[in-house]
Motif scaffolding. Structure first.
Motif, short mmCIF file in Angstrom:
data_model
loop_
_atom_site.label_atom_id
_atom_site.label_comp_id
_atom_site.label_asym_id
_atom_site.label_seq_id
_atom_site.Cartn_x
_atom_site.Cartn_y
_atom_site.Cartn_z
N ARG A 459 -32.58 38.84 -17.84
CA ARG A 459 -31.74 37.74 -17.41
C ARG A 459 -32.39 36.43 -17.84
NH1 ARG A 459 -32.87 37.91 -10.83
NH2 ARG A 459 -35.14 38.17 -10.97
N TYR A 460 -31.69 35.33 -17.63
CA TYR A 460 -32.31 34.04 -17.93
C TYR A 460 -32.02 33.04 -16.81
CZ TYR A 460 -27.87 31.93 -19.61
OH TYR A 460 -26.59 31.43 -19.72
N PHE A 461 -33.05 32.27 -16.46
CA PHE A 461 -32.94 31.22 -15.45
C PHE A 461 -32.59 29.91 -16.17
CE2 PHE A 461 -35.23 34.45 -13.24
CZ PHE A 461 -34.92 34.29 -11.89
N HIS A 462 -31.54 29.28 -15.67
CA HIS A 462 -31.01 28.09 -16.34
C HIS A 462 -31.22 26.86 -15.46
CE1 HIS A 462 -27.33 25.96 -18.37
NE2 HIS A 462 -28.49 25.43 -18.72
N TYR A 463 -32.04 25.91 -15.94
CA TYR A 463 -32.31 24.66 -15.25
C TYR A 463 -31.52 23.55 -15.97
CZ TYR A 463 -36.08 27.47 -13.32
OH TYR A 463 -36.80 28.46 -12.70
N HIS A 464 -30.24 23.56 -15.72
CA HIS A 464 -29.31 22.73 -16.49
C HIS A 464 -29.64 21.25 -16.39
CE1 HIS A 464 -25.61 21.53 -18.43
NE2 HIS A 464 -25.36 20.71 -17.43
N GLY A 465 -29.73 20.60 -17.56
CA GLY A 465 -29.92 19.16 -17.61
C GLY A 465 -31.34 18.67 -17.46
N THR A 466 -32.27 19.52 -17.04
CA THR A 466 -33.63 19.05 -16.79
C THR A 466 -34.36 18.66 -18.07
OG1 THR A 466 -34.42 21.34 -16.82
CG2 THR A 466 -33.86 20.41 -14.68
N ILE A 467 -33.99 19.27 -19.18
CA ILE A 467 -34.68 18.99 -20.44
C ILE A 467 -34.43 17.56 -20.90
CG2 ILE A 467 -32.79 19.79 -21.90
CD1 ILE A 467 -36.55 20.36 -22.51
N ALA A 468 -33.34 16.96 -20.48
CA ALA A 468 -32.98 15.61 -20.93
C ALA A 468 -33.31 14.55 -19.89
CB ALA A 468 -31.49 15.56 -21.26
N GLN A 469 -34.01 14.92 -18.81
CA GLN A 469 -34.38 13.96 -17.77
C GLN A 469 -35.85 13.61 -17.89
OE1 GLN A 469 -33.37 15.68 -13.99
NE2 GLN A 469 -31.17 15.64 -14.37
N ARG A 470 -36.13 12.35 -18.16
CA ARG A 470 -37.52 11.91 -18.27
C ARG A 470 -37.96 11.26 -16.95
NH1 ARG A 470 -39.91 9.80 -23.66
NH2 ARG A 470 -41.64 10.59 -22.42
N ARG A 471 -37.74 11.99 -15.88
CA ARG A 471 -38.13 11.53 -14.55
C ARG A 471 -38.42 12.75 -13.69
NH1 ARG A 471 -33.97 12.71 -11.27
NH2 ARG A 471 -31.83 12.68 -12.07
N GLU A 472 -38.97 12.51 -12.53
CA GLU A 472 -39.25 13.60 -11.60
C GLU A 472 -37.93 14.26 -11.16
OE1 GLU A 472 -40.38 16.41 -9.41
OE2 GLU A 472 -41.92 15.21 -10.40
N PRO A 473 -37.79 15.58 -11.36
CA PRO A 473 -36.51 16.23 -11.02
C PRO A 473 -36.27 16.38 -9.52
CG PRO A 473 -38.09 17.85 -11.81
CD PRO A 473 -38.72 16.51 -12.02
N CYS A 474 -37.32 16.48 -8.71
CA CYS A 474 -37.13 16.70 -7.27
C CYS A 474 -36.50 15.47 -6.63
CB CYS A 474 -38.47 17.00 -6.61
SG CYS A 474 -39.18 18.59 -7.08
N ARG A 475 -35.30 15.65 -6.13
CA ARG A 475 -34.57 14.55 -5.50
C ARG A 475 -34.33 14.81 -4.00
NH1 ARG A 475 -36.17 11.63 -8.61
NH2 ARG A 475 -35.09 10.27 -10.05
N ASN A 476 -34.30 16.07 -3.62
CA ASN A 476 -34.08 16.44 -2.23
C ASN A 476 -35.08 17.52 -1.84
OD1 ASN A 476 -31.27 15.79 -3.59
ND2 ASN A 476 -31.07 15.23 -1.43
N LEU A 477 -35.84 17.27 -0.78
CA LEU A 477 -36.84 18.22 -0.29
C LEU A 477 -36.30 18.92 0.95
CD1 LEU A 477 -40.07 16.06 -0.70
CD2 LEU A 477 -39.07 17.67 -2.31
N VAL A 478 -36.30 20.25 0.92
CA VAL A 478 -35.78 21.04 2.04
C VAL A 478 -36.76 22.16 2.36
CG1 VAL A 478 -33.37 20.50 1.55
CG2 VAL A 478 -34.44 22.49 0.49
N ASN A 479 -36.57 22.75 3.53
CA ASN A 479 -37.45 23.83 3.95
C ASN A 479 -36.64 24.95 4.58
OD1 ASN A 479 -39.86 25.20 4.40
ND2 ASN A 479 -40.17 24.28 6.43
N VAL A 480 -35.67 25.45 3.78
CA VAL A 480 -34.79 26.51 4.26
C VAL A 480 -34.66 27.58 3.18
CG1 VAL A 480 -33.45 25.00 5.80
CG2 VAL A 480 -32.80 25.22 3.39
#
Length: 520
Positions: A459-480
């Motif tokens: 299978r393949y894991f798809h992190y859509h759009g992250t390759i074109a973002q030159r910033r920290e990807p984490c925008r929401n931190l959760v613990n669930v």
């Protein structure tokens, strides 16, 4: 005193005569140029007067006017230089522009005897090229593939044809032979814009260049009356040149150099160097020593991304191709269908398996399996597709707060989209020796079987759009473990996170700390 005054007067008269002589020389020199200038002005005025008598349909473009002025300026410059001296003329002369091709003769409307006005239509210019080559490759002893672009309307609304001709270099070789079979494939599924992708297969009735004495392959592209039914325009051009001794026929039957080869689509835009770093390290580790990666730069491999790729290029794992020139031709998505088809035929006999996926996608096989064991189990198939695991590109664990910037992208983005009943895109791999043309999500031109039943194997894991973002990807931190975010259900999945430490260690062992300061 009188004598001195007389001598001064005589000297002054002589000086005046010299000045007068110099003035006459200058005036004579200027007179020639002045005559030429007046002549040019007279011609321009005459032409302007003539224009007033022409019909209103007649127009002259700014480019035509500039061309005429350039020719006049060039003539004036050459004339002046010649009058000065022959040596200076040879230094200062400028080449004249070649004359533009004569336009087709203009036809005029005519009135028939019965009073009917017969209208005429005068064509000018060309809307698109007949064919644009990217590459041509030998596919065996008697077969070739030519990859390129062609006018999309030409193929959608007409039936253009192609013919191949082999011209031997040696006079002792057999005469030129037209291919007995020549057919086209359009692998871009109709996505093309002005241009569509064309793969032309040329198969001759006998072995070509079997003596290894060299020769040239020519392609004849005929419009078959498309565009203008009164004309069947045929363009003949060289697509491949084999020098004597170039061909190694054993290549087509010997064991390939690589087990796995990656054919990348066109990379463009402001790519993240850190995401590229993570992707290449992960996949070199996954595919192993007998693997290779072909990266196509359509403008996305800027200096920082190149610094990430260089260590792997130096180790022989990566080949980088600059394809920015293809942006001149309006095809689909930076002409990615043409790019992957060129890659297919360029490396067809250099690898056992060929993979097609993107640089924000990560191939994964289950624990206690290897890429080799999985592909050995699929060896009866020419092609198999790979299931997608879509990952959220914003949600991260709150446990990583304060240190998530140190973690790699696939290490901290751990929430998987679990919505059901959706048909998701799949990527694929092929055994290229049995494939004639290919696509982005699968090939429709294969010899052999295709399977889509690979769940649980690969299978393949798809992190859509992250390759074109030159910033920290984490925008929401959760613990669930489960969350509904932006009207979509997600579940915690640490499969890739658990591999991060091993990938980092592998990178350090392979290239050292060269990339430790890579930015987002």
């Amino acid at each position: 005193m009188g004598k001195e005054r007389s001598e001064k007067e005589r000297g002054g008269g002589e000086q005046n005569r010299k000045n007068l002589f110099v003035s006459c020389v200058v005036m004579n020199s200027c007179a020639a140029e002045l005559k030429l200038l007046l002549t040019v002005l007279l011609v321009i005025c005459s032409v302007a007067t003539l224009f007033q008598t022409l019909p209103s349909r007649f127009t002259i473009s700014a480019s035509d006017l500039r061309f005429c002025i350039t020719r006049i300026s060039t003539a004036t410059s050459n004339s002046t230089s010649t009058s000065a001296s022959a040596s200076i003329a040879s230094l200062n002369s400028t080449p004249t522009m070649p004359p533009s091709p004569s336009p087709p003769s203009t036809q005029k409307d005519q009135v028939a005897d019965n009073g009917v006005i017969k209208r005429v239509f005068n064509p000018y210019g060309s809307a698109a090229y007949n064919f644009i080559t990217m590459g041509a490759y030998r596919g065996g002893r008697n077969t070739f593939a030519v990859i390129g672009l062609a006018s999309k309307p030409l193929h959608v609304y007409s039936k253009p044809t192609y013919q191949c001709e082999w011209v031997p270099q040696s006079s002792s070789a057999s005469n030129s032979t037209f291919s007995s079979v020549s057919y086209k494939m359009l692998p871009d599924w109709g996505y093309g814009h002005v241009y569509t992708v064309v793969v032309v297969n040329c198969t001759f009735s006998e072995a070509v260049n079997s003596e290894n004495s060299g020769g040239k392959l020519f392609l004849e592209a005929s419009t078959s009356g498309a565009g203008d039914k009164n004309l069947n325009i045929t363009d003949r051009f060289e697509v491949l040149n084999e020098s004597p001794g170039d061909i190694n026929m054993s290549l087509f039957s010997s064991k390939p150099k690589y087990d796995y080869l990656y054919c990348g689509s066109s990379l463009y835009g402001g790519l993240s160097p850190q995401r590229v770093r993570e992707w290449i390290a992960y996949h070199v580790r996954l595919f192993g020593k007998r693997s290779h990666f072909v990266i196509h730069d359509a403008g996305g491999v800027h200096e920082e991304v190149l610094e990430v790729l260089k260590p792997w290029m130096e180790l022989g794992y990566v080949t980088l191709q600059d394809i920015k020139e293809q942006e001149r031709f309006d095809g689909y998505y930076h002409n990615q269908f043409m790019v992957v088809n060129d890659c297919l035929h360029r490396y067809k006999f250099m690898t056992k398996w060929m993979f097609f996926f993107d640089v924000d996608e990560y191939i994964h096989v289950p624990p206690k399996n290897t890429i080799k064991s999985v592909l050995d189990s699929l060896s009866d198939y020419t092609q198999f597709t790979i299931e997608q695991m879509p990952m959220n590109n914003k949600l991260c664990l709150s446990a990583d707060y304060g240190r998530y910037y140190r973690k790699w992208g696939f290490e901290k983005l751990v929430y998987k989209d679990v919505k059901k009943g959706i048909r998701r895109d799949r990527k694929y791999a092929i055994q290229p020796r049995n494939v004639f043309a290919t696509g982005v999500h699968m090939s429709q031109n294969v010899a052999g079987k295709t399977t889509h039943k690979t769940e649980g194997k690969i299978r393949y894991f798809h992190y859509h759009g992250t390759i074109a973002q030159r910033r920290e990807p984490c925008r929401n931190l959760v613990n669930v473990t489960e969350i509904n975010f932006e009207n979509n259900p997600y579940a915690l999945d640490t499969t890739m996170r658990d591999l991060a430490w091993s990938v980092k260690k592998f990178e350090h062992n392979m290239i050292g700390p060269k990339l430790k300061n890579t930015r987002q």
